[in-house]
Write a protein that holds these residues in place. Structure first.
Motif, PDB file in Angstrom:
ATOM      1  N   ILE A   2      45.322  32.057  40.697  1.00 54.73           N
ATOM      2  CA  ILE A   2      44.396  32.945  41.413  1.00 54.73           C
ATOM      3  C   ILE A   2      44.864  34.394  41.307  1.00 54.73           C
ATOM      4  N   VAL A   3      46.160  34.627  41.462  1.00 58.25           N
ATOM      5  CA  VAL A   3      46.707  35.987  41.375  1.00 58.25           C
ATOM      6  C   VAL A   3      46.460  36.556  39.982  1.00 58.25           C
ATOM      7  N   GLU A   4      46.680  35.748  38.942  1.00 50.76           N
ATOM      8  CA  GLU A   4      46.458  36.200  37.571  1.00 50.76           C
ATOM      9  C   GLU A   4      44.990  36.567  37.348  1.00 50.76           C
ATOM     10  N   GLU A   5      44.080  35.788  37.940  1.00 53.53           N
ATOM     11  CA  GLU A   5      42.655  36.090  37.813  1.00 53.53           C
ATOM     12  C   GLU A   5      42.323  37.419  38.502  1.00 53.53           C
ATOM     13  N   GLU A   6      42.908  37.634  39.694  1.00 54.03           N
ATOM     14  CA  GLU A   6      42.667  38.886  40.408  1.00 54.03           C
ATOM     15  C   GLU A   6      43.214  40.077  39.615  1.00 54.03           C
ATOM     16  N   ILE A   7      44.391  39.910  39.048  1.00 53.84           N
ATOM     17  CA  ILE A   7      44.985  40.965  38.240  1.00 53.84           C
ATOM     18  C   ILE A   7      44.105  41.239  37.022  1.00 53.84           C
ATOM     19  N   ALA A   8      43.636  40.178  36.381  1.00 55.35           N
ATOM     20  CA  ALA A   8      42.776  40.340  35.202  1.00 55.35           C
ATOM     21  C   ALA A   8      41.487  41.076  35.581  1.00 55.35           C
ATOM     22  N   ARG A   9      40.870  40.686  36.706  1.00 57.18           N
ATOM     23  CA  ARG A   9      39.639  41.339  37.147  1.00 57.18           C
ATOM     24  C   ARG A   9      39.890  42.794  37.506  1.00 57.18           C
ATOM     25  N   TYR A  10      40.986  43.040  38.217  1.00 59.26           N
ATOM     26  CA  TYR A  10      41.323  44.412  38.605  1.00 59.26           C
ATOM     27  C   TYR A  10      41.582  45.244  37.352  1.00 59.26           C
ATOM     28  N   GLY A  11      42.290  44.672  36.419  1.00 60.54           N
ATOM     29  CA  GLY A  11      42.582  45.377  35.167  1.00 60.54           C
ATOM     30  C   GLY A  11      41.317  45.711  34.413  1.00 60.54           C
ATOM     31  N   GLU A  12      40.388  44.772  34.339  1.00 62.21           N
ATOM     32  CA  GLU A  12      39.125  45.019  33.649  1.00 62.21           C
ATOM     33  C   GLU A  12      38.314  46.098  34.359  1.00 62.21           C
ATOM     34  N   ALA A  13      38.305  46.037  35.680  1.00 58.86           N
ATOM     35  CA  ALA A  13      37.557  47.035  36.447  1.00 58.86           C
ATOM     36  C   ALA A  13      38.155  48.419  36.233  1.00 58.86           C
TER      37      ALA A  13
END
Length: 105
Positions: A2-13
């Motif tokens: 879940i943390v990796e997904e949040e980081i990935a989403r934040y990074g993309e944003a």
């Protein structure tokens, strides 16, 4: 995971926001170059003021002034744009018939 997904989403944003900001900056550069030519556009983007520039160019470069004093005479219109820099420090830009004639501080 879940943390990796949040980081990935934040990074993309963040990347998307950076791209959008760069696109806006490039659009502003192109617009300024079309309106004023490359030399004046470069000066505006550097935040400069110069003798001979127009009122519109100054606003593009420094933003709206804190005050504008206008005098109309038989010889034309004079304006003084005042920018308050704080601590009783002011930048004054004088215009005669739409062209900058004096920059004083």
């Amino acid at each position: 995971a879940i943390v990796e997904e949040e980081i990935a989403r934040y990074g993309e944003a963040t990347q998307q926001r950076i791209l959008e900001e760069k696109q806006k900056e490039q659009e502003r550069i192109k617009t300024l170059e079309r309106k004023y030519g490359k030399v004046a556009a470069k000066k505006i983007l550097e935040g400069l003021a110069w003798i001979g520039m127009t009122e519109e160019m100054l606003i593009e470069s420094w933003g709206k002034p804190d005050d504008i004093d206008r005098t109309i005479t038989a010889y034309g219109t004079s304006k003084i744009y005042t920018y308050d820099l704080g601590d009783y420090n002011y930048q004054l830009v004088y215009f005669e018939n739409g062209k900058c004639t004096i920059i004083a501080d």
